[in-house]
Design a protein around this motif. Structure first.
Motif, PDB file in Angstrom:
ATOM      1  N   ARG A 298     -29.357  -4.097  -8.772  1.00  0.00           N
ATOM      2  CA  ARG A 298     -30.005  -4.754  -7.634  1.00  0.00           C
ATOM      3  C   ARG A 298     -31.424  -4.223  -7.511  1.00  0.00           C
ATOM      4  O   ARG A 298     -31.656  -3.024  -7.628  1.00  0.00           O
ATOM      5  N   PHE A 299     -32.361  -5.134  -7.287  1.00  0.00           N
ATOM      6  CA  PHE A 299     -33.767  -4.810  -7.090  1.00  0.00           C
ATOM      7  C   PHE A 299     -34.219  -5.463  -5.792  1.00  0.00           C
ATOM      8  O   PHE A 299     -33.830  -6.585  -5.493  1.00  0.00           O
ATOM      9  N   SER A 300     -35.075  -4.772  -5.040  1.00  0.00           N
ATOM     10  CA  SER A 300     -35.627  -5.376  -3.825  1.00  0.00           C
ATOM     11  C   SER A 300     -36.987  -5.985  -4.136  1.00  0.00           C
ATOM     12  O   SER A 300     -37.717  -5.516  -5.007  1.00  0.00           O
ATOM     13  N   LEU A 301     -37.320  -7.053  -3.422  1.00  0.00           N
ATOM     14  CA  LEU A 301     -38.598  -7.736  -3.578  1.00  0.00           C
ATOM     15  C   LEU A 301     -39.072  -8.158  -2.197  1.00  0.00           C
ATOM     16  O   LEU A 301     -38.360  -8.872  -1.489  1.00  0.00           O
ATOM     17  N   ASP A 302     -40.239  -7.672  -1.798  1.00  0.00           N
ATOM     18  CA  ASP A 302     -40.815  -8.011  -0.500  1.00  0.00           C
ATOM     19  C   ASP A 302     -41.938  -9.020  -0.693  1.00  0.00           C
ATOM     20  O   ASP A 302     -42.858  -8.793  -1.480  1.00  0.00           O
ATOM     21  N   ILE A 303     -41.867 -10.137   0.026  1.00  0.00           N
ATOM     22  CA  ILE A 303     -42.887 -11.174  -0.030  1.00  0.00           C
ATOM     23  C   ILE A 303     -43.561 -11.250   1.336  1.00  0.00           C
ATOM     24  O   ILE A 303     -42.884 -11.419   2.357  1.00  0.00           O
ATOM     25  N   ASP A 304     -44.897 -11.096   1.365  1.00  0.00           N
ATOM     26  CA  ASP A 304     -45.648 -11.060   2.623  1.00  0.00           C
ATOM     27  C   ASP A 304     -46.055 -12.438   3.149  1.00  0.00           C
ATOM     28  O   ASP A 304     -46.173 -12.634   4.351  1.00  0.00           O
ATOM     29  N   SER A 305     -46.312 -13.375   2.240  1.00  0.00           N
ATOM     30  CA  SER A 305     -46.755 -14.712   2.636  1.00  0.00           C
ATOM     31  C   SER A 305     -46.149 -15.715   1.651  1.00  0.00           C
ATOM     32  O   SER A 305     -45.715 -15.329   0.561  1.00  0.00           O
ATOM     33  N   PRO A 306     -46.099 -16.996   2.002  1.00  0.00           N
ATOM     34  CA  PRO A 306     -45.530 -17.985   1.069  1.00  0.00           C
ATOM     35  C   PRO A 306     -46.193 -17.848  -0.306  1.00  0.00           C
ATOM     36  O   PRO A 306     -47.415 -17.811  -0.417  1.00  0.00           O
ATOM     37  N   SER A 307     -45.356 -17.729  -1.336  1.00  0.00           N
ATOM     38  CA  SER A 307     -45.869 -17.459  -2.681  1.00  0.00           C
ATOM     39  C   SER A 307     -45.000 -18.117  -3.734  1.00  0.00           C
ATOM     40  O   SER A 307     -43.797 -18.290  -3.554  1.00  0.00           O
ATOM     41  N   ARG A 308     -45.630 -18.453  -4.849  1.00  0.00           N
ATOM     42  CA  ARG A 308     -44.903 -18.894  -6.043  1.00  0.00           C
ATOM     43  C   ARG A 308     -44.517 -17.621  -6.786  1.00  0.00           C
ATOM     44  O   ARG A 308     -45.378 -16.774  -7.058  1.00  0.00           O
ATOM     45  N   VAL A 309     -43.240 -17.477  -7.110  1.00  0.00           N
ATOM     46  CA  VAL A 309     -42.725 -16.256  -7.720  1.00  0.00           C
ATOM     47  C   VAL A 309     -42.065 -16.589  -9.051  1.00  0.00           C
ATOM     48  O   VAL A 309     -41.274 -17.525  -9.141  1.00  0.00           O
ATOM     49  N   SER A 310     -42.379 -15.808 -10.071  1.00  0.00           N
ATOM     50  CA  SER A 310     -41.739 -15.912 -11.373  1.00  0.00           C
ATOM     51  C   SER A 310     -41.124 -14.554 -11.693  1.00  0.00           C
ATOM     52  O   SER A 310     -41.823 -13.534 -11.677  1.00  0.00           O
TER      53      SER A 310
END
Length: 136
Positions: free
Chosen positions: A50-62
């Motif tokens: 398991r890895f955590s990923l924090d997104i601050d604003s709407p973003s395209r993620v790959s």
């Protein structure tokens, strides 16, 4: 690794005994940094990394994996992205035994779960992978 994750991992290791150390450390959730590559890890076959990923604003993620060993021949990597409530956001597509996720995500905390699936009876112990993250 965040201090709180390490404390929980060590507590689990003590609770499960010497054999539980590897399990407890595998259950920790290192953070995926934006536009980077994670450290190399053994392919999990009896648990999910398991890895955590924090997104601050709407973003395209790959998010994609890069692997070494017999990935694509005797094993494939599977992954899914979960929101902060544990609900699936995306299931990865396969590319030569590796996984790829391309999504537009809103702000929030996400968890990437990765696991290996054996394709043959041969037990593989040297397969390794890392995770590449790109945020646009």
């Amino acid at each position: 690794m965040k201090r709180s994750s390490l404390v929980v991992s060590l507590a689990l290791a003590l609770m499960f005994g010497p054999g539980g150390v590897g399990y407890a450390l595998a259950m920790s959730t290192p953070e995926l940094l934006h536009n980077s590559v994670s450290s190399q890890r053994l392919v999990p076959t009896s648990y999910a990394d398991r890895f955590s990923l924090d997104i601050d604003s709407p973003s395209r993620v790959s998010i994609s994996s890069e692997s070494w060993g017999s990935i694509g021949v005797n094993m494939i990597l599977k992954a899914r992205l979960l929101d902060q409530n544990g609900k699936p956001v995306s299931t990865a597509k396969q590319r030569g035994g590796n996984f790829v996720i391309n999504e537009t995500l809103g702000p929030g905390d996400y968890i990437l779960e990765v696991e290996g699936q054996e394709l043959s009876d041969r037990v593989q112990t040297n397969n390794r992978y890392n995770v590449r993250t790109r945020i646009y």
